[in-house]
Design a protein around this motif. Structure first.
Motif, PDB file in Angstrom:
ATOM      1  N   GLY A  10     -12.862  11.411  -4.689  1.00  0.00           N
ATOM      2  CA  GLY A  10     -14.113  10.499  -6.045  1.00  0.00           C
ATOM      3  C   GLY A  10     -14.054  11.604  -6.836  1.00  0.00           C
ATOM      4  N   HIS A  11     -14.162  12.772  -6.361  1.00  0.00           N
ATOM      5  CA  HIS A  11     -14.746  14.031  -7.525  1.00  0.00           C
ATOM      6  C   HIS A  11     -14.110  13.860  -8.734  1.00  0.00           C
ATOM      7  N   VAL A  12     -12.468  13.924  -8.985  1.00  0.00           N
ATOM      8  CA  VAL A  12     -11.368  13.716  -9.712  1.00  0.00           C
ATOM      9  C   VAL A  12     -11.632  12.727 -10.364  1.00  0.00           C
ATOM     10  N   SER A  13     -12.359  11.473 -10.279  1.00  0.00           N
ATOM     11  CA  SER A  13     -11.877  10.163 -10.796  1.00  0.00           C
ATOM     12  C   SER A  13     -12.855   9.343 -10.128  1.00  0.00           C
ATOM     13  N   PRO A  14     -13.576   8.527 -11.463  1.00  0.00           N
ATOM     14  CA  PRO A  14     -14.828   7.614 -11.021  1.00  0.00           C
ATOM     15  C   PRO A  14     -14.878   6.896 -10.261  1.00  0.00           C
ATOM     16  N   ASP A  15     -12.836   6.452  -9.843  1.00  0.00           N
ATOM     17  CA  ASP A  15     -12.781   5.856  -8.516  1.00  0.00           C
ATOM     18  C   ASP A  15     -11.819   5.509  -8.057  1.00  0.00           C
ATOM     19  N   TYR A  16     -11.321   5.053  -6.646  1.00  0.00           N
ATOM     20  CA  TYR A  16      -9.778   5.280  -6.571  1.00  0.00           C
ATOM     21  C   TYR A  16      -9.575   4.022  -5.557  1.00  0.00           C
ATOM     22  N   TYR A  17      -8.652   3.935  -5.269  1.00  0.00           N
ATOM     23  CA  TYR A  17      -8.326   2.412  -4.353  1.00  0.00           C
ATOM     24  C   TYR A  17      -7.168   3.263  -3.808  1.00  0.00           C
ATOM     25  N   VAL A  18      -7.602   2.814  -2.310  1.00  0.00           N
ATOM     26  CA  VAL A  18      -6.704   3.612  -0.846  1.00  0.00           C
ATOM     27  C   VAL A  18      -5.680   2.049  -0.825  1.00  0.00           C
ATOM     28  N   GLN A  19      -4.834   2.800  -0.560  1.00  0.00           N
ATOM     29  CA  GLN A  19      -3.433   1.965   0.102  1.00  0.00           C
ATOM     30  C   GLN A  19      -3.161   2.513   1.515  1.00  0.00           C
ATOM     31  N   ASP A  20      -2.326   1.536   2.212  1.00  0.00           N
ATOM     32  CA  ASP A  20      -1.921   1.679   3.844  1.00  0.00           C
ATOM     33  C   ASP A  20      -0.883   1.501   4.137  1.00  0.00           C
ATOM     34  N   GLY A  21       0.171   2.113   3.554  1.00  0.00           N
ATOM     35  CA  GLY A  21       1.624   0.622   4.994  1.00  0.00           C
ATOM     36  C   GLY A  21       1.839   2.333   5.415  1.00  0.00           C
ATOM     37  N   VAL A  22       3.307   1.875   5.641  1.00  0.00           N
ATOM     38  CA  VAL A  22       4.434   2.417   7.517  1.00  0.00           C
ATOM     39  C   VAL A  22       5.170   2.020   6.441  1.00  0.00           C
ATOM     40  N   ILE A  23       6.654   2.968   7.155  1.00  0.00           N
ATOM     41  CA  ILE A  23       7.177   2.921   6.362  1.00  0.00           C
ATOM     42  C   ILE A  23       8.029   4.123   7.672  1.00  0.00           C
ATOM     43  N   PRO A  24       9.785   4.071   7.086  1.00  0.00           N
ATOM     44  CA  PRO A  24      10.137   5.227   8.605  1.00  0.00           C
ATOM     45  C   PRO A  24      10.140   6.156   8.050  1.00  0.00           C
ATOM     46  N   ARG A  25      10.316   6.902   8.512  1.00  0.00           N
ATOM     47  CA  ARG A  25      10.659   8.026   7.845  1.00  0.00           C
ATOM     48  C   ARG A  25      11.900   8.999   7.006  1.00  0.00           C
ATOM     49  N   THR A  26      12.715   8.698   6.902  1.00  0.00           N
ATOM     50  CA  THR A  26      13.942   8.600   6.686  1.00  0.00           C
ATOM     51  C   THR A  26      13.865   7.838   4.999  1.00  0.00           C
ATOM     52  N   LYS A  27      13.319   7.126   4.807  1.00  0.00           N
ATOM     53  CA  LYS A  27      12.427   6.692   3.891  1.00  0.00           C
ATOM     54  C   LYS A  27      11.278   7.284   2.663  1.00  0.00           C
TER      55      LYS A  27
END
Length: 378
Positions: free
Chosen positions: A227-244
């Motif tokens: 938040g200090h390096v950009s006026p705004d940010y959008y957080v996503q939250d996905g899950v993947i297999p570690r191998t990918k």
């Protein structure tokens, strides 16, 4: 080894309250100094230690809930394996759509005999990701394992100024080992060797509480630092297999280049829970819509490689249109049936989690999903 709290209790308060007796509460989201236990229950939150100790649902022994029709009900109990339906497991992560939790019984854990944190820095994200896979495949299950990329490293050092994260690193890997002293000593050596074999340039270790907290301070502050390096940010939250992991990180990087947005990667590497932060300026017309589109593309990639739409932030209204990417019509209809048993009139957090043709613009394939208005209760 349990503590009873109300939903407004802050996550970190629980550990503070029991640490003097040698206990702690394992689920520790990065927002643990401000997030509530009630919110953690709603979203089934995880945190740094979810790799070894599980997420919120693994630490909830019982709940007192108020159902949408006003009944006060106790579910779960102090017995780890209760007979019958797992109503506690059903309620945790339901995002407020089945009722309201007013009292929560938490399981607390004994503080390990020994704890050590390793900080390994790499020239690129792919090498750090390979180290994660090799650590798990070796049979070692760390208490936590986190990755931060170069953008996140520099944001944290600019703001928090801990002086431990090398600014020229492509990525850093934080690995926390805990258990008996002999176990930690052995695994520390093995993890160090695995990281070096995967190209780690330097490895820093910390065993005393003050040094460990200093290493983790940067990771815990990563979102705030963005938040200090950009006026705004959008957080996503996905899950993947570690191998990918390497493949998906490359795809996320390509999306950033395609749309012209910087994307910082900070994530729970051990269980493949990604938290890409898309940096943007909301004052720019159309920027938010573009960023939301990028977030959707990231989720689609996660599902395509065998992952899921959320690890701990939930579905809510933001992701419900992507549920058909992961679930078929029968899956979604079954979920709706369960919800109508508890919440037939849609009074509890309406319009969340499950897609509707009306709000998501879906085709006729979802028309058979029953809506709350006049829905039949099964």
């Amino acid at each position: 080894q349990r503590v009873v709290v109300q939903p407004g209790v802050i996550n970190n308060w629980v550990t503070q309250a029991v640490s003097g007796a040698g206990f702690y509460y394992a689920p520790d989201p990065s927002s643990q100094i401000i997030c509530s236990i009630g919110g953690n229950v709603a979203e089934n939150s995880g945190g740094v230690h979810c790799l070894k100790y599980g997420v919120t649902t693994n630490h909830i022994l019982g709940l007192k809930i108020v159902t949408p029709d006003g009944d006060i009900v106790d579910i779960g109990g102090n017995i780890p394996e209760m007979p019958g339906y797992d109503l506690t497991g059903l309620f945790v992560g339901s995002e407020g759509t089945l009722g309201i939790a007013t009292e929560i019984t938490l399981r607390i854990l004994k503080t390990p005999e020994s704890i050590c944190v390793l900080l390994a820095d790499f020239t690129n994200l792919e090498s750090a990701g390979s180290a994660v896979s090799d650590i798990i495949s070796s049979g070692i299950i760390p208490g936590g394992m986190e990755i931060m990329d170069n953008l996140s490293i520099n944001a944290v050092e600019d703001v928090v100024k801990i002086g431990l994260y090398p600014r020229d690193a492509g990525a850093i890997l934080l690995v926390e080992l805990d258990g008996l002293q002999v176990e930690v000593d052995t695994n520390k050596q093995r993890v160090s060797e695995i990281c070096i074999n995967n190209g780690a340039r330097n490895i820093t270790t910390a065993s005393n509480a003050e040094d460990r907290l200093k290493i983790w301070k940067g990771r815990k502050a990563a979102f705030a630092a963005a938040g200090h390096v950009s006026p705004d940010y959008y957080v996503q939250d996905g899950v993947i297999p570690r191998t990918k992991m390497a493949y998906v990180l490359k795809e996320i990087e390509a999306l950033g280049e395609k749309y012209g947005y910087r994307i910082a990667n900070v994530f729970h590497a051990g269980d493949g829970n990604l938290h890409p932060l898309i940096l943007y300026d909301n004052s720019v017309l159309g920027a938010l819509e573009t960023v939301e589109e990028i977030g959707g593309e990231i989720l689609k990639i996660c599902v395509e490689v065998g992952g899921s739409l959320s690890g701990e932030h939930g579905i809510g209204a933001d992701k419900k249109c992507y549920m058909p990417q992961m679930f078929n019509e029968v899956d979604l209809e079954t979920m709706q049936w369960v919800r109508t048993v508890f919440n037939p009139q849609g009074l509890a957090n309406p319009g969340k989690m499950l897609p509707t043709p009306r709000t998501c613009g879906e085709s006729a394939k979802l028309q058979n999903i029953k809506q709350f208005e006049g829905a039949e209760v099964f």
